[in-house]
Design a protein around this motif. Structure first.
Motif, PDB file in Angstrom:
ATOM      1  N   ARG A  65       0.842  -1.199   0.000  1.00 40.53           N
ATOM      2  CA  ARG A  65       0.000   0.000   0.000  1.00 40.53           C
ATOM      3  C   ARG A  65       0.878   1.251   0.000  1.00 40.53           C
ATOM      4  N   ARG A  66       1.927   1.199   0.801  1.00 36.51           N
ATOM      5  CA  ARG A  66       2.847   2.332   0.846  1.00 36.51           C
ATOM      6  C   ARG A  66       3.450   2.559  -0.538  1.00 36.51           C
ATOM      7  N   GLU A  67       3.810   1.452  -1.174  1.00 37.03           N
ATOM      8  CA  GLU A  67       4.420   1.544  -2.502  1.00 37.03           C
ATOM      9  C   GLU A  67       3.450   2.186  -3.496  1.00 37.03           C
ATOM     10  N   VAL A  68       2.177   1.734  -3.426  1.00 31.68           N
ATOM     11  CA  VAL A  68       1.162   2.287  -4.334  1.00 31.68           C
ATOM     12  C   VAL A  68       0.992   3.789  -4.079  1.00 31.68           C
ATOM     13  N   ARG A  69       0.929   4.150  -2.807  1.00 34.73           N
ATOM     14  CA  ARG A  69       0.793   5.576  -2.447  1.00 34.73           C
ATOM     15  C   ARG A  69       1.949   6.387  -3.011  1.00 34.73           C
ATOM     16  N   ASP A  70       3.176   5.879  -2.767  1.00 33.05           N
ATOM     17  CA  ASP A  70       4.355   6.623  -3.228  1.00 33.05           C
ATOM     18  C   ASP A  70       4.318   6.812  -4.736  1.00 33.05           C
ATOM     19  N   GLN A  71       3.940   5.733  -5.427  1.00 32.31           N
ATOM     20  CA  GLN A  71       3.947   5.832  -6.883  1.00 32.31           C
ATOM     21  C   GLN A  71       2.865   6.783  -7.381  1.00 32.31           C
ATOM     22  N   MET A  72       1.729   6.799  -6.647  1.00 33.81           N
ATOM     23  CA  MET A  72       0.692   7.752  -7.039  1.00 33.81           C
ATOM     24  C   MET A  72       1.198   9.177  -6.852  1.00 33.81           C
ATOM     25  N   ARG A  73       1.902   9.388  -5.766  1.00 37.86           N
ATOM     26  CA  ARG A  73       2.435  10.733  -5.519  1.00 37.86           C
ATOM     27  C   ARG A  73       3.431  11.130  -6.588  1.00 37.86           C
ATOM     28  N   GLN A  74       4.149  10.113  -7.109  1.00 41.18           N
ATOM     29  CA  GLN A  74       5.102  10.420  -8.182  1.00 41.18           C
ATOM     30  C   GLN A  74       4.400  10.638  -9.508  1.00 41.18           C
ATOM     31  N   GLY A  75       3.085  10.548  -9.494  1.00 40.34           N
ATOM     32  CA  GLY A  75       2.332  10.815 -10.710  1.00 40.34           C
ATOM     33  C   GLY A  75       2.215   9.629 -11.644  1.00 40.34           C
ATOM     34  N   LYS A  76       2.462   8.420 -11.123  1.00 40.53           N
ATOM     35  CA  LYS A  76       2.321   7.237 -11.975  1.00 40.53           C
ATOM     36  C   LYS A  76       0.849   6.936 -12.216  1.00 40.53           C
ATOM     37  N   SER A  77       0.550   6.402 -13.389  1.00 41.08           N
ATOM     38  CA  SER A  77      -0.839   6.070 -13.701  1.00 41.08           C
ATOM     39  C   SER A  77      -1.185   4.709 -13.095  1.00 41.08           C
ATOM     40  N   ASN A  78      -2.480   4.411 -13.039  1.00 41.23           N
ATOM     41  CA  ASN A  78      -2.907   3.102 -12.550  1.00 41.23           C
ATOM     42  C   ASN A  78      -2.239   1.982 -13.323  1.00 41.23           C
ATOM     43  N   ARG A  79      -2.132   2.200 -14.623  1.00 38.93           N
ATOM     44  CA  ARG A  79      -1.547   1.170 -15.473  1.00 38.93           C
ATOM     45  C   ARG A  79      -0.092   0.914 -15.094  1.00 38.93           C
ATOM     46  N   ASP A  80       0.648   2.006 -14.828  1.00 37.70           N
ATOM     47  CA  ASP A  80       2.044   1.860 -14.419  1.00 37.70           C
ATOM     48  C   ASP A  80       2.150   1.052 -13.129  1.00 37.70           C
ATOM     49  N   ILE A  81       1.268   1.395 -12.193  1.00 37.78           N
ATOM     50  CA  ILE A  81       1.348   0.758 -10.877  1.00 37.78           C
ATOM     51  C   ILE A  81       1.015  -0.725 -10.991  1.00 37.78           C
ATOM     52  N   VAL A  82      -0.023  -1.025 -11.760  1.00 39.67           N
ATOM     53  CA  VAL A  82      -0.395  -2.422 -11.942  1.00 39.67           C
ATOM     54  C   VAL A  82       0.738  -3.179 -12.637  1.00 39.67           C
ATOM     55  N   ARG A  83       1.351  -2.524 -13.628  1.00 42.69           N
ATOM     56  CA  ARG A  83       2.440  -3.186 -14.341  1.00 42.69           C
ATOM     57  C   ARG A  83       3.603  -3.480 -13.385  1.00 42.69           C
ATOM     58  N   TYR A  84       3.849  -2.519 -12.513  1.00 43.64           N
ATOM     59  CA  TYR A  84       4.903  -2.691 -11.504  1.00 43.64           C
ATOM     60  C   TYR A  84       4.650  -3.932 -10.653  1.00 43.64           C
ATOM     61  N   LEU A  85       3.413  -4.090 -10.209  1.00 45.85           N
ATOM     62  CA  LEU A  85       3.095  -5.230  -9.340  1.00 45.85           C
ATOM     63  C   LEU A  85       3.116  -6.544 -10.111  1.00 45.85           C
ATOM     64  N   VAL A  86       2.586  -6.515 -11.333  1.00 40.00           N
ATOM     65  CA  VAL A  86       2.536  -7.748 -12.111  1.00 40.00           C
ATOM     66  C   VAL A  86       3.950  -8.224 -12.441  1.00 40.00           C
ATOM     67  N   ALA A  87       4.859  -7.278 -12.692  1.00 40.01           N
ATOM     68  CA  ALA A  87       6.239  -7.656 -13.008  1.00 40.01           C
ATOM     69  C   ALA A  87       6.866  -8.406 -11.842  1.00 40.01           C
ATOM     70  N   ARG A  88       6.444  -8.110 -10.640  1.00 39.86           N
ATOM     71  CA  ARG A  88       7.054  -8.747  -9.476  1.00 39.86           C
ATOM     72  C   ARG A  88       6.315  -9.985  -9.017  1.00 39.86           C
ATOM     73  N   TYR A  89       4.990  -9.946  -9.083  1.00 41.52           N
ATOM     74  CA  TYR A  89       4.215 -11.048  -8.503  1.00 41.52           C
ATOM     75  C   TYR A  89       3.378 -11.812  -9.519  1.00 41.52           C
ATOM     76  N   GLY A  90       3.387 -11.403 -10.749  1.00 46.15           N
ATOM     77  CA  GLY A  90       2.631 -12.128 -11.763  1.00 46.15           C
ATOM     78  C   GLY A  90       1.170 -11.725 -11.784  1.00 46.15           C
ATOM     79  N   ASP A  91       0.432 -12.332 -12.713  1.00 44.18           N
ATOM     80  CA  ASP A  91      -0.974 -11.982 -12.892  1.00 44.18           C
ATOM     81  C   ASP A  91      -1.806 -12.323 -11.671  1.00 44.18           C
ATOM     82  N   PHE A  92      -1.236 -13.104 -10.765  1.00 44.61           N
ATOM     83  CA  PHE A  92      -1.968 -13.531  -9.579  1.00 44.61           C
ATOM     84  C   PHE A  92      -2.487 -12.353  -8.764  1.00 44.61           C
TER      85      PHE A  92
END
Lengths: 178, 668, 166
Positions: C74-101
């Protein structure tokens, strides 16, 4: 007659699927990082905060990258296996101490043994997230070029070590020598 | 001593179940009346012994007999007595005993309510049910014995899982299993009819009340489960499309289809082989649900402690029972002749459409539930299938059902002329369309197509159901009948359809109108949501019988008047130290105020989640209407073949009119 | 009957269901747990978390989970939102690490075509079968079919039951 057998056929497929499913642990999430370069990181060392450990240090040789914490119970079970492996000198083990207290971690190493070449100290857990860690312990096999080749989720059992990790490590070492 | 009695009772029950499963079936096949006569006594004795075992286990719980391993693992001396009763089915072994016990209850009821059926048919039914009993009793005795002793005897038990310590535990599993397991009766009827080779309208008539009864329990069970998770889990949701929820929902969908298809087979003699297949499906899905919950193949909130060996047993049982049934079906069904003809526009067609939609919806749930397993089995990655998938796929498949349910009840069997139907339907349709559109836009403040369609459909089915009943009452008033004389199966159907409308309205309005805020609050802080002001008054410490709790006090006011004082809790149970949330809820017919307590965030402040949930009660209210409708319909006298003693002379025409005259669009 | 409609309408609408848009008077500012004081950002944050699956407990969304990793994410998502990342960027970030799961909404890809279209293909098959069946039944001659054995049996059965009593 054939028309009426359709439901039986579908059911047979379903049962086969369920039987296969029984052999899988649904909680195990395969890592998408397998076959990809290990993520960049640069962290202070656990024992020597002034020194840093980074991805560069893993390169040039096959390594195990083990994520652990002093609050993790199953890490303790794993320690015996790791210790024996470290003594055999087959493969260097690097540690990532995850969301821990420095003193607690150092004491833990004193009490249960220290198989690690060196430990990185990831207090905030950010590096672990980049490696896709979702539970400790987890262990990555990283080849000489810095590519992640395997991930063990949960403690390394002797079975997993001898059947999967060691054969893979030897093969990767062969590859690196060539 | 008592646990040994229970153990012995289970073994005896297994022996008797074997008798019940073999002799009557052989007798019915070879035509030996003596063997057929064994069916009832064997079934009754078997059932009573299983129920005795359940009593023994309950006794062990009430007396804190921790020498029984299952009791030691799931109870504690500090556990209140009513939760000790609930704890009997709080984990795998005991809930399996509950499964078997409820099967026994149904078996007993069948032995008493089947006197009017041909003896050989009853013998087959009880024989088939006997085989199901054999399977579950064997499973219990081999791999899941609830009476296993433990040595050394622990001083105290490890307590019941805190998640389960809720009134819901006492109600939800028995109701759910009554439904789930109840589908064994129509299943047994179907198999008997197939074995018999006489798949006919009589069989459908006999099956109907049983199917409806099982369905009404399943409806209640699912509703209670949903209400339970709403009040406990703290995220304000009432359905999460969790695999275990889906496991109970699939039999419900297929059971609903079965109820409607049985109506056609009963009234018109049509779709016999399809109906019999649905009866097999409904029970198969119950068994599949049992497998999914207990084998650990899927990750779920309320899965039992899992053990693959148990999974293998249930899977084998499932394969044998369902596999044989489907083979039997493939062998016998082709000889079944179709029933009467009907026109394109007729109630038959509409009920077929209902079946197609319901089965597609059930298929969507099945696919979504099993898909992660399929992909993993084929080693092509691991995915999650969650609420966004189900909401996207399920809603378009089911909304037409709501719309058609309203029409179907007013359409005639066999043939309906289009023009009278349209003349009958257009005025209410215009009203619903206008009201629905107006209401949706007023309510959401924007034009949202899906909301409009859902609201219009809900109004539509509610209005037409009400009008249907009203029309009958009016004709009764004009005629010789007492005004309230409405055939029960019609009244039941109408109530259930009305409930469907209430439910859809609740789901839609709660879904679109819910508001929530996640805030950090220190004592004295207030936050406003949907016109209400929530003020955090602080926390106090509490001691429950077997837990300690931090209780927050949140006062809610509107326009300066206090409307509620909410007490969300955060509990820590003494034995199993996992923290539990207990939401603070003030419920009302039109809105719930809901607060759940998070973690302390320092300085006396707490993270808190505050919800305003309009119309959420209508979801369960709708389910209640449906269940009530089921009850009324199941009690219809036309299903009771025996004539009540002392009643007025039986009517000359024994078969009720095949065309129950509707509030007739046909003859205006 | 028609007179009734306005009445029914009224009954349906009468409940003073407070409209969602009910004006909310400004109250003392409280801090949302997300740290986003802008309600739109706060809503976006929660909507994003709701559809992401926690990897530790696996049955809760990232929004609801109390697990340590969920808090970190959650902290990571918050930080990335503050950096102006889009939802798509954030989701891509998570999928790259944990997969489609991590996604509760499975992405549309080769392996999920069956998942996404299966139910509608099922519906289509159902409709085709239905149309064929209805047409077959409707083409047959009019009139009540001769009562088959079944109905006769039911009639007999009922008569047997009731016979002695009449």
């Amino acid at each position: 007659m054939v028309r009426y057998l359709v439901s039986f056929g579908l059911f047979a497929i379903l049962v086969a699927l369920l039987a296969v499913g029984l052999g899988h642990d649904p909680r195990r999430i395969p890592s998408p990082l397998i076959g990809k370069p290990a993520p960049q990181f640069s962290l202070p060392e656990l024992a020597h905060p002034e020194r840093t450990l980074s991805r560069k240090d893993l390169l040039g040789k096959v390594t195990l990258f083990n994520v652990w914490a002093s609050w993790c119970v199953s890490c303790r079970d794993e320690m015996r296996v790791l210790d024996a492996l470290a003594k055999s000198g087959v493969v260097p083990i690097y540690g990532l101490n995850y969301k821990d207290h420095r003193t607690a971690a150092l004491e833990w190493l004193k009490a249960f043994g220290n198989p690690y070449v060196v430990n990185a100290f990831d207090q905030a857990g950010r590096v672990a997230i980049n490696w896709g860690v979702y539970g400790v312990p987890e262990t990555f096999v990283v080849d000489a070029k810095g590519i992640i080749r395997y991930k063990q989720i949960g403690p390394i059992t002797p079975y997993a070590l001898n059947r999967k990790i060691l054969p893979l490590v030897r093969r990767l070492q062969e590859e690196a020598r060539r | 001593m008592i646990p040994e009695v229970g153990q012995f009772a289970l073994m005896l029950a297994l022996g008797l179940a074997l008798v019940q499963a073999t002799l009557p079936l052989l007798g019915a096949w070879r035509g030996v009346p003596e063997w057929i006569a064994v069916a009832r006594p064997a079934a009754r004795a078997q059932s009573l012994f299983v129920l005795l075992a359940l009593l023994c286990l309950t006794y062990a719980f009430l007396t804190n007999d921790f020498s029984v391993a299952y009791v030691a693992e799931n109870s504690n001396t500090a556990l209140p007595w009513f939760y000790r009763i609930g704890a009997v089915w709080g984990a795998h072994e005991g809930s399996l005993l509950l499964w078997a016990s409820i099967l026994s209850v149904w078996t007993l009821v069948v032995t008493f309510r089947s006197r009017s059926l041909p003896p050989d048919f009853t013998a087959r039914v009880l024989g088939v049910m006997g085989w199901v009993s054999v399977g579950f009793l064997l499973f219990m005795l081999i791999a899941s014995n609830p009476f296993t002793r433990m040595f050394p005897v622990p001083l105290n038990g490890r307590d019941l899982n805190p998640l389960l310590q809720n009134p819901g535990l006492v109600l939800h599993p028995p109701l759910l299993y009554m439904g789930y397991v109840g589908f064994v009766v129509p299943f047994a009827f179907a198999i008997s009819a197939l074995l018999d080779g006489r798949l006919d309208a009589a069989w459908a008539r006999w099956s109907r009340p049983w199917t409806t009864a099982a369905w009404l329990f399943l409806t209640l069970g699912i509703a209670v489960g949903s209400w339970w998770s709403y009040s406990v889990l703290g995220w304000g949701g009432w359905w999460f499309w969790d695999p275990v929820e889906n496991a109970s929902f699939m039999p419900w969908l297929v059971g609903t289809a079965l109820i409607h298809s049985l109506a056609v087979t009963d009234k018109r003699g049509a779709f016999k082989s399809w109906t019999v297949l649905l009866a097999i499906f409904a029970f198969s899905l119950s068994l599949l649900g049992t497998f999914l919950v207990r084998s650990g193949v899927l990750v779920s909130v309320h899965a039992f402690a899992t053990d693959p060996r148990r999974g293998i047993f249930i899977l084998m049982f499932l394969a044998v029972v369902v596999g044989l049934s489907l083979l039997l079906y493939a062998w016998r069904a082709p000889t079944v002749k179709g029933g009467g003809n009907f026109h394109v526009l007729s109630r038959e067609t509409l009920l077929l459409v209902n079946n197609v939609l319901l089965i597609s919806a059930a298929f969507a749930v099945l696919l979504g539930t099993l898909y992660p397993l399929i992909l993993e089995g084929m080693a092509v990655g691991k995915i999650s299938v969650g609420p966004p998938y189900f909401n996207t796929v399920f809603v378009p498949l089911t909304l037409p059902i709501v719309f058609l349910a309203a029409i179907g009840a007013g359409v005639r069997w066999k043939q309906q002329k289009l023009r009278p139907l349209l003349r009958y339907l257009w005025p209410p349709f215009v009203v619903c369309l206008a009201a629905g559109i107006g209401f949706s836009i007023w309510y959401t403040g924007e034009v949202r197509a899906l909301v409009i369609v859902a609201v219009v459909s809900a109004f539509w089915v509610m209005l037409l159901s009400a009008r249907d009943i009203w029309g009958r009452i009016r004709r009764n008033l004009a005629g010789a009948n007492r005004w309230y004389r409405v055939p029960r199966h019609v009244l039941g159907m109408t109530l259930a359809h009305f409930g469907l409308g209430v439910f859809v309205l609740g789901v839609t309005l709660a879904g679109t109108g819910s508001m929530e805020k996640d805030v950090n609050m220190a004592p004295g802080d207030s936050v406003s949501l949907a016109g209400y002001t929530f003020r955090f008054e602080g926390v106090t410490k509490l001691r429950g019988p077997n837990y300690t709790a931090t209780q927050g006090a949140v006062s809610v006011s509107r326009d300066g008047h206090r409307v509620a004082l909410l007490h969300p809790q955060k509990r820590v149970y003494i034995v199993q130290t996992s923290p539990m949330t207990e939401a603070g809820i003030q419920s009302g017919l039109f809105r719930d105020l809901y607060v759940s307590l998070g973690d302390p965030t320092g300085g006396g402040a707490w993270a808190m989640r505050i919800y305003y949930k309009p119309m959420v009660r209508w979801i369960w209210l709708g389910a209640l209407f449906m269940a009530l409708g089921g009850l009324v319909a199941a009690l219809d006298r036309r299903y009771r073949l025996t004539v009540a003693r002392g009643a007025a002379p039986a009517p000359r025409t024994p078969v009720p009119p095949a065309h129950p005259v509707p509030v007739s669009p046909g003859n205006p | 009957m028609r007179r009734l409609y306005p009445l029914l309408l009224l009954l349906l609408l009468m409940p003073a269901v407070p409209a969602v848009r009910a004006a909310s008077p400004a109250a003392a500012p409280t801090v949302p747990t997300s740290g986003f004081t802008n309600p739109r950002e706060d809503a976006r944050y929660h909507a994003l978390l709701k559809n992401l699956r926690c990897l530790v407990c696996q049955n809760e969304s990232l929004q609801d989970s109390q697990a340590g990793l969920a808090k970190d994410l959650r902290r990571e998502v918050r930080d990335q939102m503050r950096q102006g990342k889009s939802n798509r960027d954030i989701v891509r970030y998570l999928v790259a690490r944990y997969g489609d799961f991590v996604l509760y909404r499975p992405p549309l890809m080769h392996s999920t075509y069956l998942l996404w279209f299966g139910p509608f293909i099922g519906l289509l098959i159902g409709i085709v079968v239905l149309v064929a069946l209805v047409r077959k039944r409707a083409r047959a001659p009019d009139g009540e079919p001769p009562p088959d054995g079944a109905r006769k049996r039911l009639v007999e059965l009922l008569r047997d039951r009731e016979g002695p009593k009449t």
